[in-house]
Structures are given as structure tokens and as C-alpha cells.
Design a protein around this motif. Structure first.
Motif, PDB file in Angstrom:
ATOM      1  N   HIS A 135       9.859 -15.090 -12.388  1.00 47.85           N
ATOM      2  CA  HIS A 135       8.577 -14.584 -11.882  1.00 47.85           C
ATOM      3  C   HIS A 135       7.476 -14.819 -12.919  1.00 47.85           C
ATOM      4  N   PRO A 136       6.275 -15.193 -12.480  1.00 46.06           N
ATOM      5  CA  PRO A 136       5.199 -15.465 -13.455  1.00 46.06           C
ATOM      6  C   PRO A 136       4.671 -14.219 -14.172  1.00 46.06           C
ATOM      7  N   ASP A 137       4.870 -13.034 -13.588  1.00 46.42           N
ATOM      8  CA  ASP A 137       4.367 -11.807 -14.214  1.00 46.42           C
ATOM      9  C   ASP A 137       5.289 -11.387 -15.351  1.00 46.42           C
ATOM     10  N   ARG A 138       4.711 -11.130 -16.515  1.00 49.71           N
ATOM     11  CA  ARG A 138       5.511 -10.845 -17.706  1.00 49.71           C
ATOM     12  C   ARG A 138       6.348  -9.588 -17.563  1.00 49.71           C
ATOM     13  N   ALA A 139       5.742  -8.503 -17.085  1.00 50.69           N
ATOM     14  CA  ALA A 139       6.493  -7.257 -16.947  1.00 50.69           C
ATOM     15  C   ALA A 139       7.657  -7.424 -15.974  1.00 50.69           C
ATOM     16  N   THR A 140       7.457  -8.234 -14.936  1.00 52.40           N
ATOM     17  CA  THR A 140       8.504  -8.429 -13.933  1.00 52.40           C
ATOM     18  C   THR A 140       9.676  -9.207 -14.507  1.00 52.40           C
ATOM     19  N   TYR A 141       9.393 -10.336 -15.160  1.00 55.11           N
ATOM     20  CA  TYR A 141      10.535 -11.113 -15.658  1.00 55.11           C
ATOM     21  C   TYR A 141      11.216 -10.408 -16.831  1.00 55.11           C
ATOM     22  N   ARG A 142      10.479  -9.616 -17.590  1.00 57.45           N
ATOM     23  CA  ARG A 142      11.133  -8.855 -18.665  1.00 57.45           C
ATOM     24  C   ARG A 142      12.085  -7.812 -18.084  1.00 57.45           C
ATOM     25  N   CYS A 143      11.637  -7.111 -17.051  1.00 50.46           N
ATOM     26  CA  CYS A 143      12.491  -6.114 -16.402  1.00 50.46           C
ATOM     27  C   CYS A 143      13.727  -6.783 -15.814  1.00 50.46           C
ATOM     28  N   LEU A 166       0.824  -1.204   0.000  1.00 50.77           N
ATOM     29  CA  LEU A 166       0.000   0.000   0.000  1.00 50.77           C
ATOM     30  C   LEU A 166       0.863   1.261   0.000  1.00 50.77           C
ATOM     31  N   LEU A 167       2.074   1.178   0.549  1.00 48.83           N
ATOM     32  CA  LEU A 167       3.010   2.297   0.454  1.00 48.83           C
ATOM     33  C   LEU A 167       3.377   2.542  -1.008  1.00 48.83           C
ATOM     34  N   VAL A 168       3.578   1.457  -1.757  1.00 51.47           N
ATOM     35  CA  VAL A 168       3.872   1.596  -3.188  1.00 51.47           C
ATOM     36  C   VAL A 168       2.696   2.236  -3.919  1.00 51.47           C
ATOM     37  N   VAL A 169       1.488   1.817  -3.561  1.00 54.44           N
ATOM     38  CA  VAL A 169       0.300   2.413  -4.180  1.00 54.44           C
ATOM     39  C   VAL A 169       0.237   3.909  -3.897  1.00 54.44           C
ATOM     40  N   ARG A 170       0.544   4.293  -2.673  1.00 52.25           N
ATOM     41  CA  ARG A 170       0.486   5.707  -2.300  1.00 52.25           C
ATOM     42  C   ARG A 170       1.562   6.536  -3.007  1.00 52.25           C
ATOM     43  N   CYS A 171       2.599   5.898  -3.525  1.00 50.67           N
ATOM     44  CA  CYS A 171       3.614   6.645  -4.288  1.00 50.67           C
ATOM     45  C   CYS A 171       3.049   7.201  -5.590  1.00 50.67           C
ATOM     46  N   THR A 172       1.877   6.731  -5.995  1.00 48.23           N
ATOM     47  CA  THR A 172       1.210   7.268  -7.190  1.00 48.23           C
ATOM     48  C   THR A 172      -0.019   8.092  -6.812  1.00 48.23           C
ATOM     49  N   ASP A 173      -0.116   8.448  -5.529  1.00 49.46           N
ATOM     50  CA  ASP A 173      -1.303   9.160  -5.034  1.00 49.46           C
ATOM     51  C   ASP A 173      -1.493  10.483  -5.774  1.00 49.46           C
ATOM     52  N   TRP A 174      -2.746  10.876  -5.939  1.00 48.68           N
ATOM     53  CA  TRP A 174      -3.067  12.117  -6.660  1.00 48.68           C
ATOM     54  C   TRP A 174      -2.885  13.362  -5.790  1.00 48.68           C
ATOM     55  N   LEU A 196       5.787  -2.394 -11.050  1.00 47.86           N
ATOM     56  CA  LEU A 196       5.764  -2.315 -12.512  1.00 47.86           C
ATOM     57  C   LEU A 196       4.343  -2.152 -13.040  1.00 47.86           C
ATOM     58  N   ARG A 197       3.383  -2.715 -12.331  1.00 52.38           N
ATOM     59  CA  ARG A 197       1.984  -2.502 -12.752  1.00 52.38           C
ATOM     60  C   ARG A 197       1.587  -1.047 -12.553  1.00 52.38           C
ATOM     61  N   LEU A 198       1.990  -0.460 -11.434  1.00 47.72           N
ATOM     62  CA  LEU A 198       1.672   0.939 -11.165  1.00 47.72           C
ATOM     63  C   LEU A 198       2.492   1.891 -12.032  1.00 47.72           C
ATOM     64  N   ALA A 199       3.609   1.408 -12.581  1.00 48.82           N
ATOM     65  CA  ALA A 199       4.433   2.253 -13.449  1.00 48.82           C
ATOM     66  C   ALA A 199       3.686   2.662 -14.709  1.00 48.82           C
ATOM     67  N   ARG A 200       2.589   1.981 -15.018  1.00 47.57           N
ATOM     68  CA  ARG A 200       1.776   2.361 -16.179  1.00 47.57           C
ATOM     69  C   ARG A 200       0.988   3.646 -15.909  1.00 47.57           C
ATOM     70  N   ARG A 201       0.881   4.019 -14.647  1.00 43.76           N
ATOM     71  CA  ARG A 201       0.160   5.246 -14.307  1.00 43.76           C
ATOM     72  C   ARG A 201       1.051   6.465 -14.538  1.00 43.76           C
ATOM     73  N   ALA A 202       0.425   7.624 -14.598  1.00 43.90           N
ATOM     74  CA  ALA A 202       1.165   8.850 -14.906  1.00 43.90           C
ATOM     75  C   ALA A 202       2.224   9.156 -13.853  1.00 43.90           C
ATOM     76  N   ARG A 203       1.992   8.788 -12.586  1.00 39.61           N
ATOM     77  CA  ARG A 203       2.930   9.105 -11.501  1.00 39.61           C
ATOM     78  C   ARG A 203       3.672   7.862 -11.012  1.00 39.61           C
ATOM     79  N   GLY A 204       3.784   6.855 -11.876  1.00 40.27           N
ATOM     80  CA  GLY A 204       4.367   5.589 -11.424  1.00 40.27           C
ATOM     81  C   GLY A 204       5.846   5.415 -11.686  1.00 40.27           C
ATOM     82  N   GLY A 205       6.516   6.430 -12.221  1.00 39.81           N
ATOM     83  CA  GLY A 205       7.918   6.264 -12.586  1.00 39.81           C
ATOM     84  C   GLY A 205       8.888   6.243 -11.423  1.00 39.81           C
TER      85      GLY A 205
END
Length: 399
Positions: free
Chosen positions: A154-162, A85-93, A121-130
Motif C-alpha cells: 500500500h502507498p500509505d506509510r502507516a498502512t504498510y507499516r501496520c 463515513l461509517l469509520v469516520v463516525r466511529c470517532t464521533d464526538w 489508521l489515519r483516524l487512529a491518531r484521534r483521541a477516539r480512534g482506537g
């Protein structure tokens, strides 16, 4: 939503969401905001219980009020299970919430971010996720090799690609391992990344002898066309141009094109080689397609039309592809092959006939769309009928 309610009612996030996916944590955040005023109470108690003054920390971190979210951030210091949830809040509006969350996330040791990689990496798709993504990538660049390599599984595609991108950047895999990964994985992005890295590691100025030969041979025998193409292209840089000749009749058009390029760079004209291969088409069926890709319509069309009647379905299939590439398709001569016993040949004929479908007698196609016809023939007839109707339709604005 049941997991959200359990967290809202005081259940430990570690127990309810401990092994949750990134999607679940994001859904938890959205779910708490979408519940009304006192989400941490069961419905039956909301009317009869005074409003609590302090929701559970997990709820407070997702609260609709930004001041509540900001005040709850410090609880993450002593509750590692709330780090998602701390990671989620890093993209807070809300800027103060976002900046405080980022400061706390930056305090964590680098390896603490690895279990959060999928969510970051999922949240990195958001405008404030970098921001969190940059922290993760820096941690991967500096982290223990074993932990970084573990993320490649890792089973998640974005994760193993990174993870693979950082692994290649750091040189954590040997060229043979990179070639094996490119040849065995089904992810086209990884195929390109690992094949290119394997070639770059051994050519030029890289390893010589067995390593170079082993890497190229592994790429050349890969099932994926783009990996074989990378291997064929690398033959020129390795000084093995003659090794491209067997790939002139590869089943993939992109591999055939790379083989022709390599041979031409060595001063070899592939056209006579194709003509020779087509004298014994059963040995190299795809040579017919290659002949069409670089042949002369006046000289080579007759060879391809003869191969359209070959007893082997694979030869007929590639001969039709060659006719399309040579742009010498004749509707009247191909239409009888709609009854070919090979479904693959029927599909190839259909593709060749589609541009001129309006010229095929409708009665012929109606007859082949009857229920007693093979499925491939019925599908072909229906496709051609639809294409013919579209081609006969007047253009917009026509009077």
C-alpha cells in the motif's frame, strides 16, 4: 470542495469519492459540516426552494446535527460505498452516534476493513480512534495471508507499516524475504522491523546452514547503515565474530561501533587493527575515522594529522572526522583546508571549526565569502561568520 458539493447535491459517493484517499473522506466530512443549513442545494436555489426534509445519505452521515448523523447510520448496511463515513463516525464526538457506528462497523466481515485501512489508521491518531484500529489489527491477524501481504504494498506509510508488523507477527514471510525487504526498502522503521525479525528467525535456534548464511550476508551487504549494523551485531550470535573485522572501516559510524563491539566480545582489541589499516589508508579510507573513535590522543593524533594531507579526498574527510572524535582539533592547522577542492572535505572542516569559530580571523572568512569563491567555500565561510557572531554575543543579563 467541488467533490463535497457534488455529493451534497445527490451524486453517488461511489462515483465521486470511490477511489478517494483517507484525507479526501475526512475533508468531505468536515466540508459538509462547514456548509450552512442546506448544503445539498446549489447556492442559487437556497433562497427560493423550501428546506428539504431528507438530505442524501452521505450528507446526513456528516450532518452538523448528531441526531441526523445517528439516524443515517443504518443506510450503510445497504450502501457499502458509505463505509468510509461509517469509520469516520466511529470517532464521533457524540457518544450515541459513536457507539452505534462502532456496533455497525463490528458487524462487517474482517476483510471488508482492509480497503478502509488507510482511513482507519489515519483516524487512529484521534483521541477516539482506537476502536476501529483494534478491529483492523484483529482482522489482519485472522485474515487470508494473500490479502494481508497485499497491504504491504500500500502507498500509505502507516498502512504498510501496520501490515508488515502483522506479517512479521504471523510469520508470513521467510527469513530471506525479510532480509531482502530490510536491505531494499527506504523506510527506517521497516528496516529495523524486518532486519530484527530476519535475525530472530535464524539465530539462535532458528534455521541453520544456507538460510542463516544467506540472511546474514544480505543484511551485511545492505546499503542502509542500520541494516548493516544489525547484520554485524548478529555475527556474534551466529558464532562468526571474525566476520566483523572488515566492518571496522565501514563508511558508517554506527556500523564501525557495532564491529568494535563484536570483536571486543571475542577478546579482540580493535585499536591495533585500526593502526594497521591506517598505514594503507587508500584501501580503507574510513579507518581514519575509526581510529579517532577508539584511539589514544597522545599516540594517534599524529597519524590523523598526517592523513589530513593525503591526496585522496575520502581519506582527508575521514581523518578530519577522526580528529573531531579524538578531540584534538587545532583551529590553525585546519583553517587552510577551507580551500580544499573537495566540497565534502570543506563541510567536514567547517563542522570541526564551528565550536571555535570566534577565534578565526574575520578577514579570512570575509575573503572566502566573496562571489568568486567556490560555492562550498562561500557556504562554509558564511556559517563560520554566523557562528562567530553568536559566540561573541554577550550572554543575557550581562552588564
Amino acid at each position: 470542495m467541488s467533490a463535497v458539493l457534488r455529493v451534497c447535491q445527490g451524486a453517488s459517493p461511489a462515483e465521486v469519492l470511490g477511489a478517494a484517499s483517507a484525507e479526501t473522506w475526512m475533508a468531505c466530512d468536515a466540508g459538509v459540516r462547514n456548509l450552512d443549513g442546506r448544503p445539498w442545494l446549489p447556492d442559487r436555489l437556497r433562497e427560493e426552494t423550501p428546506r428539504p426534509t431528507a438530505p442524501p445519505p452521505a450528507v446526513a452521515l456528516c450532518h452538523p446535527d448528531g441526531r441526523v448523523r445517528e439516524a443515517a447510520l443504518d443506510t450503510v448496511r445497504t450502501a457499502p460505498e458509505l463505509r468510509p463515513l461509517l469509520v469516520v463516525r466511529c470517532t464521533d464526538w457524540v457518544p450515541p452516534v459513536r457507539e452505534r457506528a462502532r456496533a455497525l462497523l463490528a458487524e462487517l466481515p474482517g476483510d471488508a476493513l482492509f480497503p478502509l485501512a488507510e482511513l482507519i489508521l489515519r483516524l487512529a491518531r484521534r483521541a477516539r480512534g482506537g476502536f476501529a484500529r483494534a478491529l483492523l489489527e484483529n482482522a489482519l491477524r485472522a485474515g487470508p495471508a494473500t490479502e494481508v501481504l497485499a497491504l504491504t504494498a500500500h502507498p500509505d506509510r502507516a498502512t504498510y507499516r501496520c501490515a508488515y508488523r502483522i506479517v512479521v507477527e504471523r510469520g508470513l514471510l521467510a527469513p530471506r524475504e525479510l532480509a531482502a525487504t530490510a536491505a531494499s526498502c527506504g523506510d527506517v522503521t521497516l528496516q529495523d522491523l524486518c532486519a530484527d525479525a530476519a535475525v530472530a528467525a535464524v539465530i539462535p535456534g532458528g534455521a541453520v546452514g544456507p538460510d542463516r548464511a544467506a540472511v546474514l550476508d544480505r543484511l551485511l551487504t545492505a546499503r542502509a547503515p542500520r541494516v548493516r549494523a544489525a547484520g554485524v551485531t548478529a555475527l556474534r550470535r551466529a558464532g562468526r565474530q571474525a566476520g566483523a573485522e572488515p566492518f571496522l572501516a565501514d563508511r558508517s559510524a554506527v556500523v564501525r561501533a557495532c564491529a568494535r563491539y563484536v570483536l571486543r566480545q571475542d577478546g579482540v582489541d580493535p585499536l591495533p587493527l585500526y593502526r594497521a589499516l591506517c598505514t594503507e589508508p587508500a584501501a580503507q579510507p574510513a579507518a581514519a575515522a575509526g581510529l579517532g573513535e577508539c584511539g589514544d590522543p597522545a599516540t594517534d593524533a599524529g597519524t590523523l594529522w598526517a592523513l589530513v594531507e593525503h591526496p585522496l579526498p575520502t581519506v582527508r574527510l575521514h581523518a578530519i572526522s577522526g580528529l573531531r572524535a579524538l578531540d584534538v582539533v587545532e583551529r590553525e592547522r585546519l583553517t587552510p583546508l577551507l580551500d580544499d577542492p573537495s566540497p565534502a572535505v570543506v563541510r567536514a572542516v567547517t563542522q570541526a571549526l564551528l565550536p571555535g569559530a570566534a577565534g578565526i580571523p574575520e578577514s579570512l572568512l570575509r575573503e572566502r565569502s566573496a562571489p568568486d569563491r567556490p560555492r562550498a567555500v562561500r557556504v562554509a565561510a558564511d556559517r563560520l561568520l554566523r557562528a562567530a557572531r553568536l559566540q561573541r554575543r554577550p550572554a543575557p543579563g550581562y552588564r
